[in-house]
Design a protein around this motif. Structure first.
Motif, PDB file in Angstrom:
ATOM      1  N   LEU A  24      -7.058  -1.707  -2.277  1.00  0.00           N
ATOM      2  CA  LEU A  24      -6.450  -1.505  -3.586  1.00  0.00           C
ATOM      3  C   LEU A  24      -7.522  -1.620  -4.863  1.00  0.00           C
ATOM      4  O   LEU A  24      -7.396  -0.916  -5.957  1.00  0.00           O
ATOM      5  N   PRO A  51      -0.252   5.533   8.348  1.00  0.00           N
ATOM      6  CA  PRO A  51       0.068   6.851   9.543  1.00  0.00           C
ATOM      7  C   PRO A  51       0.283   8.042   8.258  1.00  0.00           C
ATOM      8  O   PRO A  51       0.960   7.948   7.265  1.00  0.00           O
ATOM      9  N   LEU A 109       6.375   0.910   6.055  1.00  0.00           N
ATOM     10  CA  LEU A 109       6.697   1.596   5.122  1.00  0.00           C
ATOM     11  C   LEU A 109       7.520   2.822   5.334  1.00  0.00           C
ATOM     12  O   LEU A 109       8.153   3.688   4.702  1.00  0.00           O
ATOM     13  N   ARG A 110       7.381   3.207   6.749  1.00  0.00           N
ATOM     14  CA  ARG A 110       8.565   4.151   7.068  1.00  0.00           C
ATOM     15  C   ARG A 110       9.921   3.933   6.850  1.00  0.00           C
ATOM     16  O   ARG A 110      10.736   4.740   6.734  1.00  0.00           O
ATOM     17  N   LYS A 166       0.765  -1.110   0.126  1.00  0.00           N
ATOM     18  CA  LYS A 166       0.027  -0.091   0.103  1.00  0.00           C
ATOM     19  C   LYS A 166       0.794   1.187  -0.138  1.00  0.00           C
ATOM     20  O   LYS A 166       1.938   1.059  -0.110  1.00  0.00           O
ATOM     21  N   PRO A 167       0.320   2.293  -0.134  1.00  0.00           N
ATOM     22  CA  PRO A 167      -1.003   2.754   0.104  1.00  0.00           C
ATOM     23  C   PRO A 167      -1.758   2.855  -1.313  1.00  0.00           C
ATOM     24  O   PRO A 167      -1.099   2.945  -2.200  1.00  0.00           O
ATOM     25  N   GLN A 168      -3.067   2.878  -1.091  1.00  0.00           N
ATOM     26  CA  GLN A 168      -4.163   3.167  -2.296  1.00  0.00           C
ATOM     27  C   GLN A 168      -3.593   4.447  -2.877  1.00  0.00           C
ATOM     28  O   GLN A 168      -3.074   5.424  -2.078  1.00  0.00           O
ATOM     29  N   GLY A 169      -3.412   4.554  -4.059  1.00  0.00           N
ATOM     30  CA  GLY A 169      -2.927   5.572  -5.136  1.00  0.00           C
ATOM     31  C   GLY A 169      -1.614   5.486  -5.547  1.00  0.00           C
ATOM     32  O   GLY A 169      -1.177   5.958  -6.394  1.00  0.00           O
ATOM     33  N   LEU A 170      -0.670   4.437  -4.913  1.00  0.00           N
ATOM     34  CA  LEU A 170       0.516   4.194  -5.859  1.00  0.00           C
ATOM     35  C   LEU A 170       0.254   3.616  -6.916  1.00  0.00           C
ATOM     36  O   LEU A 170      -0.770   2.899  -7.250  1.00  0.00           O
ATOM     37  N   VAL A 212       3.819   8.558   6.646  1.00  0.00           N
ATOM     38  CA  VAL A 212       4.264   7.884   5.404  1.00  0.00           C
ATOM     39  C   VAL A 212       3.463   8.085   4.109  1.00  0.00           C
ATOM     40  O   VAL A 212       3.406   7.050   2.857  1.00  0.00           O
ATOM     41  N   ASP A 265      -3.011  -4.440   0.109  1.00  0.00           N
ATOM     42  CA  ASP A 265      -3.871  -3.840   0.863  1.00  0.00           C
ATOM     43  C   ASP A 265      -5.387  -4.189   0.434  1.00  0.00           C
ATOM     44  O   ASP A 265      -5.287  -4.091  -0.845  1.00  0.00           O
ATOM     45  N   GLY A 270       1.700  -0.105   7.624  1.00  0.00           N
ATOM     46  CA  GLY A 270       1.955   1.426   7.789  1.00  0.00           C
ATOM     47  C   GLY A 270       3.293   1.459   8.394  1.00  0.00           C
ATOM     48  O   GLY A 270       4.293   2.082   7.711  1.00  0.00           O
ATOM     49  N   SER A 271       3.809   0.836   9.545  1.00  0.00           N
ATOM     50  CA  SER A 271       4.776   1.154  10.218  1.00  0.00           C
ATOM     51  C   SER A 271       6.172   0.663   9.478  1.00  0.00           C
ATOM     52  O   SER A 271       7.018   1.381   9.564  1.00  0.00           O
TER      53      SER A 271
END
Lengths: 372, 372
Positions: A166, B34, A351-352, A136-140, B37, A163, A348-349
């Motif tokens: 998607l 979050p 992707l940081r 993810k995220p949606q939009g990539l 990101v 995700d 999410g964590s």
């Protein structure tokens, strides 16, 4: 022939009212007519639900076990759910605590094709928790998602999962996305000799689902993510039963909140995210983890994991998959809570870490193994 | 391009918490990562949900309007629902009060094929409430159900509807049942010159649904009853969009109770039984009537009827269809409450009349007309 047994918790002002409500359920979920117009004979004797047990269950509540004839359920998981809770779901203060399908319905709903053992075999991870980063995220666009997938594979992910949101969206259309991610995983396999399972999110609309299933398989997806709350438990069952397809099913809980946010209604967490996922053929059941963004308690999460893995449950034991707020820092805590037969979603964590996402996965692997 | 707007009621201890929860929804329902990101540019600026309005809504609650880009929803009604409430449905104290799809999504989801006007045209009942007896109980054989259908047709029913629990069961297998009932209605037509619409309950499992749809049409069913809570709103949409099929859809609320029994969570009655049914293409929306076996209040039932018929709602206005505890004795009360554009389901009480069921329907017709 063995009957389906459903345990309900029923709120009532007294025992007489509780019994009347239980009788109401027995009729509502089957013949849906008042007792005086039920035809005598087999319909009255066998089709109408039967109160098998009844007793108090704390203040203002009673527990009733009601049994149903398998002929009320046919061979369709949706019709089985209709009998368990269809109309009664709309009455206040009735909660489903347990569903025991019985041998007849177990035979009709054999459950997961792969289960814990099968998914482990497919991943090559025979021991220890399975690590599943979320794309993810949606939009990539497909290329960006594929690059994340590639880095995750290099880092040692057991599964890469898309995700659930998607879908089939302009930013990353389903077909282009599955092809790009699959190619990235092929590339990783060429580099490492290992290819993680790849669960593609199966999008609608309804008319395109069959084509999308076939496309995903042909393009190299090795699992499908479905959302029974949006698309029916019948879709999980359709995939699980398909011998030629032979893909594992990961079930995501989107839009199932209505079953669990009302403590007096709905269903116990272990029923919706455990028993019903198993009956419908899911191999992996995703649910919101304690301590993340959702309000599920540790006890509720444990009950889900227990229901997924109960050796006495319907079909094979399956993998619970807690997600939401999962991170490397919590690996030890999570290992202590869930044990080894579990798919840890990392979202999410992770992707940081950006380009170092593979290293984060390796750290998660080390942390889980150290805790084991 | 116009954005999807969803109004939520959010429980919180104070305004700061309410705003944080609203922001949480805006991320949860789209990118699901979050804020730190989220990639800059279009994803951050347009894909992440946007808080458009926010204000107090009684004690301990806030009302937030959050908008979403149509590209998050694609052209699939299930993905639209995923954006509206997928993950947030599992958080406590978030309730969907309104869904305004906006012009872009309205164009993608044109709604009912027939609507109120179209269903009236098909039935020939241009004014007054429509009377729809329900064929049941589960357990009767096709011949017995067909005889009830025939008597109902002779009595002047506008629609005959199968009970939602008839499925594809050994007592009355789908194909044999549809053929028998259809033949009975042909016979009634030969006698009276009038044939009521006949909504067959569309059963699974998933793999047989397409065949079942085609069979029902070929065998003489003139409408289909579907259960979005069991089989997805996407199934209603699939039927509604099919130009060659061109059958009206009646949507039954089985297993949707989770959306409405938790007053702090779920969705408002008008959203789930009105707006979403319209968006998905249903022509008739069945819901539990006030004063029957269910706990729906008069106000909740009125809000459903209003949402079904609101001229500003998405797609054409559709017919609300209250069921449960409906009887001839309540016709005047019901007429006063719901007006004319409504399908009155007559179920268990009707069966009491036995061979005189046709006379009961004629009495209902007279009572409704007298109240009009």
């Amino acid at each position: 022939m063995s009957r389906l047994r459903v345990t309900y918790r029923i709120r009532a002002g007294g025992e007489a009212e509780a019994r009347a409500r239980a009788e109401g359920i027995a009729y509502e979920q089957t013949v849906e007519v008042p007792p005086d117009v039920v035809p005598p004979g087999r319909i009255r004797d066998e089709i109408v639900g039967r109160i098998e047990e009844m007793g108090p269950d704390g203040e203002g509540a009673w527990r009733a076990v009601i049994s149903y004839h398998p002929d009320s359920c046919g061979d369709d998981i949706a019709q089985l759910l209709n009998v368990v809770f269809g109309n009664s779901s709309m009455q206040r203060g009735i909660r489903v605590l347990a569903v025991e399908p019985g041998e007849t319905l177990r035979a009709r709903h054999p459950g997961a094709r792969f289960g814990i053992e099968g998914v482990r075999r497919l991943t090559g991870r025979l021991r220890g928790g399975l690590i599943a980063p979320v794309l993810k995220p949606q939009g990539l666009d497909p290329g960006a998602l594929a690059e994340i997938a590639w880095r995750c594979a290099l880092g040692g992910a057991d599964i890469v999962k898309e995700d659930h949101g998607l879908g089939d969206l302009p930013s990353a259309p389903f077909r282009a996305r599955v092809e790009a991610i699959s190619a990235a995983l092929d590339r990783a396999e060429a580099e490492t000799g290992r290819r993680p399972l790849y669960f593609a999110t199966l999008p609608g609309p309804w008319e395109r689902i069959e084509d999308n299933i076939a496309f995903a398989k042909a393009a190299g997806a090795t699992g499908l993510l479905v959302m029974p709350g949006l698309m029916s438990f019948a879709l999980s069952a359709r995939i699980a039963r398909d011998d030629r397809l032979a893909l594992p099913v990961m079930a995501h809980p989107s839009l199932t909140g209505g079953f669990v946010t009302d403590p007096a209604g709905g269903m116990d967490h272990g029923v919706i995210y455990g028993t019903l996922q198993r009956l419908s053929g899911a191999d992996i059941s995703v649910f919101p983890n304690v301590g993340g963004r959702f309000g599920f308690t540790a006890e509720e999460c444990r009950s889900i994991a227990a229901a997924c893995r109960d050796p006495e449950g319907p079909g094979q034991p399956i993998l619970p998959s807690p997600g939401g707020g999962m991170s490397v820092d919590r690996a030890g805590e999570m290992r202590a809570m869930y044990g080894d037969d579990v798919v840890y979603l990392l979202g999410g964590s992770l992707l940081r870490a950006g380009e170092r996402i593979g290293e984060e996965i390796a750290r998660m692997r080390a942390a889980l193994d150290a805790a084991g």
